[in-house]
Design an enzyme around this catalytic site. Structure first.
Site: not given
Length: 298
Positions: A94, A92
Site C-alpha cells: 500500500d 511494501d
C-alpha cells in the site's frame, strides 16, 4: 493458504480514533475455526485483464513538494553497492507497489472510510502499535466475503508507475521479489498476479469467513498482524532462503522496522505516493520515482 488471484484496491480516508479490545478479535479468529474458510476470491481472466488496463492507466502520483532537506536523496557508495548486489527485495504494497491504502479503500467501500483512515495514518507514522490499528480497522469494517469480492471487482488496483519495470529489471538480475504487507492477502493476490510474483512470495494478513461468507475475524498468527511483524517476516525470508543481501522498500514506519540485524540490510523509502518525513529521514535512501532505482541497476 495460497491460491489464485483476485483484484485489489486501496486508499486512505480520515478516521475517528476508536479503541477496540484486541482479545475479542483474537477470540473471534479462533472460534471461527468451527466453520471458517480462508477465502481467496477467484476472478475470471477477463476481469483481471480489465483490472490490468485500469492499473496501467494510473499514471498520476502526488510527489512531495520538497525533498531538499533530505540528506539521503543521493545514495552513498555503500548503499548503491548493497542495492546492486541484493539477492532479494521485499516491497511494501500500500502506497508503494500500489497508489492506495487497501484497508482504507475496503473501509470506504463498506461505508466506514472516515472512521478508518485516521488509524492508517497512526499506524504508518508509528504513533500507535500496528496490532492496535489492525484490530480497530477490522472491527470497524467487518467485511463479508461478498463485500471483499465486490470491492475488488469495482475498485481494481492502481499500480504505481514504474514498479512493473523495476520488478522486471530485478528479475532479469536474478533478484527475488517479495510482497510484505500489513494489508489483506485476498486484496494483494491480484497485484502479485499482474506483476508476475508467485503467491508464495506474499506475506500478509488473512481475512477469515464463515461458511455463509460472513466475516469471522482474521488470522492472528500471521507475522504482519502485529508491531515488528515485517521485521520478523523479512528475517524469516532471509533465513528460509539463505540470502546474503536483502533490501526492504516501503513508505511507512513498519517498513523501516524491517531494517535490523538478521533482517533487511537496506531500507529504501519510496515517497512517490506518501511522504512520511519521519520515516524518510531515517531511510538509507529516499526516492520519489522507481526509475531512480532502475537507473542504478543498469
Amino acid at each position: 493458504m495460497h491460491s489464485m488471484a483476485s483484484p485489489i484496491s486501496v486508499r486512505t480516508s480520515p478516521r475517528h480514533p476508536l479503541s477496540v479490545p484486541q482479545s475479542s478479535l483474537v477470540r473471534a479468529a479462533h472460534a471461527s475455526h468451527l466453520a471458517i474458510r480462508v477465502a481467496d476470491p477467484l476472478f475470471p481472466c477477463a476481469k483481471l485483464s480489465k483490472a490490468r488496463a485500469v492499473v496501467a492507466a494510473a499514471l498520476e502520483v502526488s510527489k512531495a513538494p520538497s525533498s531538499s532537506g533530505l540528506a539521503n536523496r543521493q545514495p552513498s557508495k555503500e548503499v548503491l553497492e548493497t542495492w546492486r548486489n541484493a539477492n532479494a527485495v521485499c516491497f511494501d504494497v500500500d502506497s508503494t507497489v500500489c497508489l492506495d491504502e487497501g484497508i482504507d479503500e475496503l473501509a470506504d467501500f463498506c461505508g466506514a472510510g472516515q472512521a478508518v483512515a485516521e488509524w492508517t495514518t497512526k499506524a504508518m507514522t508509528g504513533t500507535v502499535p500496528f496490532e492496535e490499528a489492525l484490530v480497530a480497522w477490522i472491527s470497524l469494517i467487518k467485511p463479508s466475503l461478498s463485500q471483499v469480492e465486490d470491492c475488488l471487482e469495482k475498485r481494481p488496483p492502481r499500480i504505481s508507475p514504474g514498479i512493473a519495470d523495476l520488478i522486471k529489471t530485478l528479475k532479469a538480475n536474478n533478484t527475488e521479489v517479495f510482497l510484505v504487507s500489513g494489508g489483506f492477502r485476498q486484496m494483494i493476490k491480484p497485484v502479485a498476479f499482474d506483476l508476475g510474483i508467485p503467491t508464495e512470495n506474499i506475506i500478509a494478513n488473512q481475512l477469515l469467513f464463515g461458511s455463509s461468507g460472513e466475516y469471522a475475524g482474521f488470522d492472528p498468527t500471521e507475522p504482519t498482524s502485529r508491531s515488528g511483524g515485517k521485521a520478523v517476516a523479512v528475517q524469516q525470508i532471509r533465513q528460509d532462503h539463505g540470502y546474503n543481501t536483502l533490501v526492504m522498500i516501503g513508505d511507512g514506519a513498519t517498513d523501516l522496522e524491517a531494517r535490523q540485524p538478521g533482517g533487511a540490510d537496506l531500507f529504501i523509502c519510496y515517497a512517490g505516493v506518501q511522504m512520511r518525513e519521519a520515516v524518510a529521514a531515517k531511510a538509507d535512501w529516499t526516492v520519489f520515482e522507481f526509475q531512480e532505482l532502475i537507473s542504478e541497476l543498469s
